[in-house]
Design a protein around this motif. Structure first.
Motif, PDB file in Angstrom:
ATOM      1  N   THR A  17      -0.058   4.047  -7.276  1.00  0.00           N
ATOM      2  CA  THR A  17      -0.040   4.037  -5.811  1.00  0.00           C
ATOM      3  C   THR A  17      -0.782   2.803  -5.321  1.00  0.00           C
ATOM      4  O   THR A  17      -1.531   2.182  -6.068  1.00  0.00           O
ATOM      5  CB  THR A  17      -0.740   5.285  -5.224  1.00  0.00           C
ATOM      6  OG1 THR A  17      -2.093   5.300  -5.688  1.00  0.00           O
ATOM      7  CG2 THR A  17      -0.037   6.567  -5.617  1.00  0.00           C
ATOM      8  N   GLY A  18      -0.552   2.450  -4.067  1.00  0.00           N
ATOM      9  CA  GLY A  18      -1.279   1.346  -3.460  1.00  0.00           C
ATOM     10  C   GLY A  18      -0.728  -0.008  -3.837  1.00  0.00           C
ATOM     11  O   GLY A  18       0.430  -0.158  -4.204  1.00  0.00           O
ATOM     12  N   ALA A  27       0.843  -1.206   0.000  1.00  0.00           N
ATOM     13  CA  ALA A  27       0.000   0.000   0.000  1.00  0.00           C
ATOM     14  C   ALA A  27       0.876   1.253   0.000  1.00  0.00           C
ATOM     15  O   ALA A  27       0.661   2.193   0.742  1.00  0.00           O
ATOM     16  CB  ALA A  27      -0.976  -0.002   1.169  1.00  0.00           C
ATOM     17  N   SER A  28       1.855   1.267  -0.878  1.00  0.00           N
ATOM     18  CA  SER A  28       2.871   2.316  -0.912  1.00  0.00           C
ATOM     19  C   SER A  28       2.454   3.498  -1.792  1.00  0.00           C
ATOM     20  O   SER A  28       1.695   3.346  -2.750  1.00  0.00           O
ATOM     21  CB  SER A  28       4.172   1.719  -1.456  1.00  0.00           C
ATOM     22  OG  SER A  28       5.149   2.713  -1.624  1.00  0.00           O
ATOM     23  N   LEU A  29       2.992   4.665  -1.469  1.00  0.00           N
ATOM     24  CA  LEU A  29       2.810   5.835  -2.312  1.00  0.00           C
ATOM     25  C   LEU A  29       3.580   5.662  -3.618  1.00  0.00           C
ATOM     26  O   LEU A  29       3.175   6.158  -4.659  1.00  0.00           O
ATOM     27  CB  LEU A  29       3.284   7.101  -1.574  1.00  0.00           C
ATOM     28  CG  LEU A  29       3.154   8.414  -2.320  1.00  0.00           C
ATOM     29  CD1 LEU A  29       1.697   8.700  -2.676  1.00  0.00           C
ATOM     30  CD2 LEU A  29       3.728   9.550  -1.487  1.00  0.00           C
ATOM     31  N   THR A  30       4.688   4.936  -3.550  1.00  0.00           N
ATOM     32  CA  THR A  30       5.500   4.659  -4.739  1.00  0.00           C
ATOM     33  C   THR A  30       5.794   3.163  -4.803  1.00  0.00           C
ATOM     34  O   THR A  30       6.875   2.722  -4.424  1.00  0.00           O
ATOM     35  CB  THR A  30       6.824   5.453  -4.706  1.00  0.00           C
ATOM     36  OG1 THR A  30       7.500   5.160  -3.480  1.00  0.00           O
ATOM     37  CG2 THR A  30       6.590   6.946  -4.810  1.00  0.00           C
TER      38      THR A  30
END
Length: 181
Positions: free
Chosen positions: A148-149, A75-78
């Motif tokens: 994202t995600g 669930a990362s921004l990048t």
């Protein structure tokens, strides 16, 4: 007597006015937080084994390994990742020179994705057979950038092994290793 009544009357009016109209309360803000966490990490799954078939010395055998999947649940921004692949030598018997197919004879191509989910760009390392690479050193098998995600990608790579002249008969075993960062 009039002089005394006037200040008392004015004080009574002021007091009555203060009770008649209550002062407005200041607004109250509540800062609310929550935490979003990924359902997991970054993982790769591969088939436990594959059989490329049978060939003779000086020929080439090839086959697909089966589905390779990268699952990114950070669930990362990048949520960028790169999957790599490398092969060992293939050996039979005692692994002498005549019983070894060096990893320099092993090529790989990922082909296109068989399934993806999530946003961003999914890029095969070798989209076609013409793009096949020798995997005696780590090569990019597949990658994801942007978005994202969470996301995932699956592909069914092809491995090709050139059997050298002078190779002895036997069942040759090697390891193709995928990893993801």
């Amino acid at each position: 007597m009039r002089k005394k009544l006037l200040p008392v009357a004015l004080a009574g009016v002021a007091l009555a006015a203060g009770f008649a109209t209550p002062a407005a309360a200041a607004p109250g803000d509540t800062i609310v937080t929550l935490t979003v966490v990924g359902a997991g990490g970054l993982t790769i799954t591969v088939p436990a084994s594959a059989n490329l078939g049978t060939g003779t010395e000086g020929s080439t055998v090839s086959g697909q390994l089966g589905s390779v999947t990268v699952l990114d649940q950070r669930a990362s921004l990048t949520p960028n990742w790169t999957a790599s692949v490398i092969s060992t030598d293939f050996v039979t018997g005692g692994g002498t020179a005549s019983e070894t197919i060096p990893s320099i004879n092993v090529t790989y191509w990922s082909g296109p994705a068989t399934a993806t989910s999530g946003d961003g760009t999914f890029t095969p390392g070798q989209p076609t057979a013409a793009d096949a690479q020798i995997i005696n050193v780590p090569r990019t098998a597949f990658s994801h950038t942007g978005g994202t995600g969470s996301n995932f990608a699956s592909w069914n790579p092809t491995v090709e092994v050139a059997i050298p002249s002078g190779a002895v008969g036997g069942v040759y075993t090697g390891t193709v290793t995928h990893s993801v960062l």
